[in-house]
Scaffold this motif. Structure first.
Motif, PDB file in Angstrom:
ATOM      1  N   ALA A  91       0.848  -1.191   0.000  1.00 44.08           N
ATOM      2  CA  ALA A  91       0.000   0.000   0.000  1.00 44.08           C
ATOM      3  C   ALA A  91       0.885   1.243   0.000  1.00 44.08           C
ATOM      4  N   VAL A  92       0.250   2.384  -0.177  1.00 43.84           N
ATOM      5  CA  VAL A  92       0.922   3.649   0.109  1.00 43.84           C
ATOM      6  C   VAL A  92       0.680   3.945   1.587  1.00 43.84           C
ATOM      7  N   TYR A  93       1.755   4.213   2.295  1.00 45.38           N
ATOM      8  CA  TYR A  93       1.681   4.474   3.726  1.00 45.38           C
ATOM      9  C   TYR A  93       1.835   5.970   3.974  1.00 45.38           C
ATOM     10  N   TYR A  94       0.939   6.483   4.797  1.00 49.59           N
ATOM     11  CA  TYR A  94       0.928   7.901   5.132  1.00 49.59           C
ATOM     12  C   TYR A  94       1.055   8.070   6.641  1.00 49.59           C
ATOM     13  N   CYS A  95       1.743   9.118   7.053  1.00 54.94           N
ATOM     14  CA  CYS A  95       1.679   9.495   8.453  1.00 54.94           C
ATOM     15  C   CYS A  95       0.852  10.774   8.574  1.00 54.94           C
ATOM     16  N   ALA A  96       0.259  10.942   9.731  1.00 58.01           N
ATOM     17  CA  ALA A  96      -0.598  12.101   9.971  1.00 58.01           C
ATOM     18  C   ALA A  96      -0.502  12.491  11.436  1.00 58.01           C
TER      19      ALA A  96
END
Length: 126
Positions: A91-96
């Motif tokens: 997947a594409v991993y995002y931090c927030a």
């Protein structure tokens, strides 16, 4: 405010990756930081989060025991260590970051965090 993810890549099943989320213009210590992922054709889902004020962490059931979230406040960085990777982790991993520190068993899926990174691709081959 800027969040920048790094560390993604291509690995074989069983391999490991270490994702980093570096923040600038933001003091991590007063936020919750979440890692999210989105696979092609699927809804975004929370993977893990950490409340940087309390140190409390949560994980998605499918990654428990394989992923570890940690912080280095001195460097304003949150790391997601991912071991025993499987193709479903692709997947594409995002931090927030969330100033309201909404890190709980919902893993941020119910909330709209304040700041987001651009994402890093993780691909696990079988």
């Amino acid at each position: 405010v800027q969040l920048v993810e790094s560390g993604g890549g291509l690995v074989q099943t069983g391999g490991s990756l270490r994702l980093s989320c570096a923040g600038s213009g933001i003091t991590f210590a007063i936020y919750a930081i979440g890692w999210f992922r989105q696979a092609p054709g699927k809804k975004r889902e929370g993977v893990s989060c950490i409340d940087l004020e309390t140190g409390i962490t949560y994980y998605r059931d499918s990654v428990k025991g394989r992923f570890t979230i940690s912080s280095t406040n001195a460097e304003n960085t949150v790391v997601l260590q991912m071991n025993s990777l499987v193709p479903d982790d692709t997947a594409v991993y995002y931090c927030a970051a969330d100033l309201l520190r909404r890190c709980d068993s919902a893993l941020g899926d119910r909330y709209e965090y304040d700041y987001w990174g651009q994402g890093t691709q993780v691909t696990v081959s079988s």
